[in-house]
Design an enzyme around this catalytic site. Sequence first.
Site, PDB file in Angstrom:
ATOM      1  NE  ARG A 149      -2.265   2.293   3.299  1.00 24.02           N
ATOM      2  CZ  ARG A 149      -2.153   2.398   4.236  1.00 24.02           C
ATOM      3  NH1 ARG A 149      -3.688   2.283   5.013  1.00 24.02           N
ATOM      4  NH2 ARG A 149      -2.026   3.748   5.528  1.00 24.02           N
ATOM      5  CE1 TYR A 161      -4.775   6.633   7.950  1.00 34.51           C
ATOM      6  CE2 TYR A 161      -4.797   6.000   5.399  1.00 34.51           C
ATOM      7  CZ  TYR A 161      -4.999   6.239   7.042  1.00 34.51           C
ATOM      8  OH  TYR A 161      -4.424   4.560   7.206  1.00 34.51           O
ATOM      9  CG  ASP A 212      -6.972   3.639   3.235  1.00 34.98           C
ATOM     10  OD1 ASP A 212      -7.675   3.787   2.863  1.00 34.98           O
ATOM     11  OD2 ASP A 212      -6.606   3.037   4.392  1.00 34.98           O
ATOM     12  CG  HIS A 214      -8.108   6.600   5.868  1.00 33.83           C
ATOM     13  ND1 HIS A 214      -8.959   7.474   7.166  1.00 33.83           N
ATOM     14  CD2 HIS A 214      -7.673   6.132   6.450  1.00 33.83           C
ATOM     15  CE1 HIS A 214      -8.457   6.878   8.374  1.00 33.83           C
ATOM     16  NE2 HIS A 214      -7.866   5.260   7.583  1.00 33.83           N
ATOM     17  CD  GLU A 238      -7.678   0.486   2.488  1.00 32.95           C
ATOM     18  OE1 GLU A 238      -6.668  -0.664   2.295  1.00 32.95           O
ATOM     19  OE2 GLU A 238      -7.717   0.762   4.176  1.00 32.95           O
ATOM     20  CD  GLU A 264      -9.715   0.932   7.821  1.00 36.44           C
ATOM     21  OE1 GLU A 264      -8.761   0.809   6.654  1.00 36.44           O
ATOM     22  OE2 GLU A 264      -9.253   2.582   8.448  1.00 36.44           O
ATOM     23  NE  ARG A 285      -9.049  -2.697   3.807  1.00 33.48           N
ATOM     24  CZ  ARG A 285      -8.179  -2.431   5.144  1.00 33.48           C
ATOM     25  NH1 ARG A 285      -7.857  -4.467   4.437  1.00 33.48           N
ATOM     26  NH2 ARG A 285      -7.785  -1.984   5.567  1.00 33.48           N
ATOM     27  CD  GLU A 341      -3.938  -2.518   6.776  1.00 30.98           C
ATOM     28  OE1 GLU A 341      -3.951  -1.785   6.673  1.00 30.98           O
ATOM     29  OE2 GLU A 341      -5.227  -2.686   7.357  1.00 30.98           O
ATOM     30  CD1 TRP A 405      -7.666  11.331   9.651  1.00 32.89           C
ATOM     31  CD2 TRP A 405      -8.181   9.863  10.535  1.00 32.89           C
ATOM     32  NE1 TRP A 405      -6.729  11.187  10.082  1.00 32.89           N
ATOM     33  CE2 TRP A 405      -6.776   9.888  10.681  1.00 32.89           C
ATOM     34  CE3 TRP A 405      -9.014   8.849  10.926  1.00 32.89           C
ATOM     35  CZ2 TRP A 405      -6.524   9.056  10.948  1.00 32.89           C
ATOM     36  CZ3 TRP A 405      -7.486   7.805  11.283  1.00 32.89           C
ATOM     37  CH2 TRP A 405      -6.614   7.596  11.802  1.00 32.89           C
TER      38      TRP A 405
HETATM   39  O1  EZ4 Z   1      -6.491   4.310  10.259  1.00 29.26           O
HETATM   40  O2  EZ4 Z   1      -6.448   1.236  12.041  1.00 29.26           O
HETATM   41  O3  EZ4 Z   1      -6.033   0.571   6.182  1.00 29.26           O
HETATM   42  N1  EZ4 Z   1      -5.540   0.694   6.953  1.00 29.26           N
HETATM   43  C1  EZ4 Z   1      -5.892   1.672   8.430  1.00 29.26           C
HETATM   44  C2  EZ4 Z   1      -5.775   2.332   9.201  1.00 29.26           C
HETATM   45  C3  EZ4 Z   1      -6.552   2.637  10.478  1.00 29.26           C
HETATM   46  C4  EZ4 Z   1      -6.275   2.436  11.742  1.00 29.26           C
HETATM   47  C5  EZ4 Z   1      -7.739   3.212  12.739  1.00 29.26           C
HETATM   48  O4  EZ4 Z   1      -7.156   3.376  14.134  1.00 29.26           O
HETATM   49  O5  EZ4 Z   1      -6.662   2.804   7.678  1.00 29.26           O
HETATM   50  O6  EZ4 Z   1      -4.623   3.001   9.558  1.00 29.26           O
HETATM   51 CO    CO Z   2      -7.725   1.452   5.755  1.00 22.09          CO
END
Ligand code: EZ4
Ligand code: CO
Length: 405
Positions: A149, A161, A212, A214, A238, A264, A285, A341, A405
């Site tokens: 990643r 991030y 990702d 996010h 992702e 997630e 995920r 992961e 976030w």
């Molecule tokens: O931000 O687990 O793909 N992994 C992620 C992680 C999340 C954290 C949040 O607690 O996006 O790094």
């Molecule tokens: Co993630």
Amino acid sequence: MSMQITDVDVLVTSPGRNYVIVRIETAGGLVGWGDATLNGRELAVRSYLQDHLAPLLLGRDASRIGDIWSYLYKGAYWRRGPVTMTSISGIDQALWDILGKAAGMPVFQLLGGRARDRLMAYPHASGLTVEASIASVAARLEEGYRAVRVQAAVPGLLTTYGIHRGGGSYEPAKSSLPEEEAWDTPAYLDFVPKLLAAVRNELGFGFNLLHDVHHRLSPTEAGALGRSLEPSRLYWMEDATPAEDQSAFALVRAHTTTPLAVGEVFNSIWDCQQLITSRSIDYIRCATTHTGGITHMRRVLALAELYGVRSGLHGPSDVSPVGMAANVHLDLAIPNFGVQEFMGYPEATAEVFTTSYRLVGGHLEIDDDVPGLGVDVDLDAASRYPYDRKYLPVNRLLDGSVHDW
Ligand code: EZ4
Ligand code: CO
């Protein structure tokens, strides 16, 4: 051997970062471990477990795992939610651990046995510049990973991030009150296609490349980004949009062939139902730790299989080595494994936890002869690392509005 539950303990320890660990003991002397770590909300889970679940478990037959799961889920009346489902997961993992130890078999055997010899794992690569990110991916490939990643600092933004400002490894929950990050969608959308194209240009297409988002884009922005990333042939994009809006993913899907992954932050099969059955995603995920444990996750994964959706279980440092073991046992036994992961752990974590799985090159392997989940927890070492309050960051747009976030 009596399988009656005689003790339920909850441990919060912080060897580099906070973990919530469940310990269940039976009259026959078996001990089971489970992970109930919920990043940034650890003490709420501890209270749910200690104050509300432990009294319900004493005296029950530890081998009635499905019945205990239903009792805790349906019996609460208030269903789902991260605190509830992470707590149930901690109990469920510990019960599977106990069952494996009683049977003298690793949990993956109880789940149907190995469907593969080893698991493709992906780590994180990142950098402050495109060049540094490419070097970081190259270093991971050098270590043997076949999937990576990549994230990089967005030019013009003070924080991004997935990026550690001062070098060293990235840990999202790092301050005793939330840090505030800044976000600018146009800057990101301009930058990311260039980043991924540069990685492919330098390192080629002979490995799986992941990114990702996010949860920061609208469905139309995500569709446009996915389309612009098609030449870079990602393994997945992702969390393209905020995950709770399941129908948004159908919109993203309609605009791009870039594979989509999400889940997630989910905690039950109901969070995934529409996404999976509408074939809006390619990878699911959820983490075993946040989604009701092995009992519930195997249902999620079975539903996913029916619709051609593969696994990509969440494996950040905030899923403890115990929860990672639960992921690994499931991954090994299911037909629709995709990738696991594996973010890695702070050094001190190894003083507290030992596991029967290990990273070999870029793959996770696990011993055949260690019963249960194959994890051990050193209580003395854990007590040297007391709880240390940490929050995830909060994100704001440049005008000051709170953003995802
Ligand atoms: O931000 O687990 O793909 N992994 C992620 C992680 C999340 C954290 C949040 O607690 O996006 O790094
Ligand atoms: Co993630």
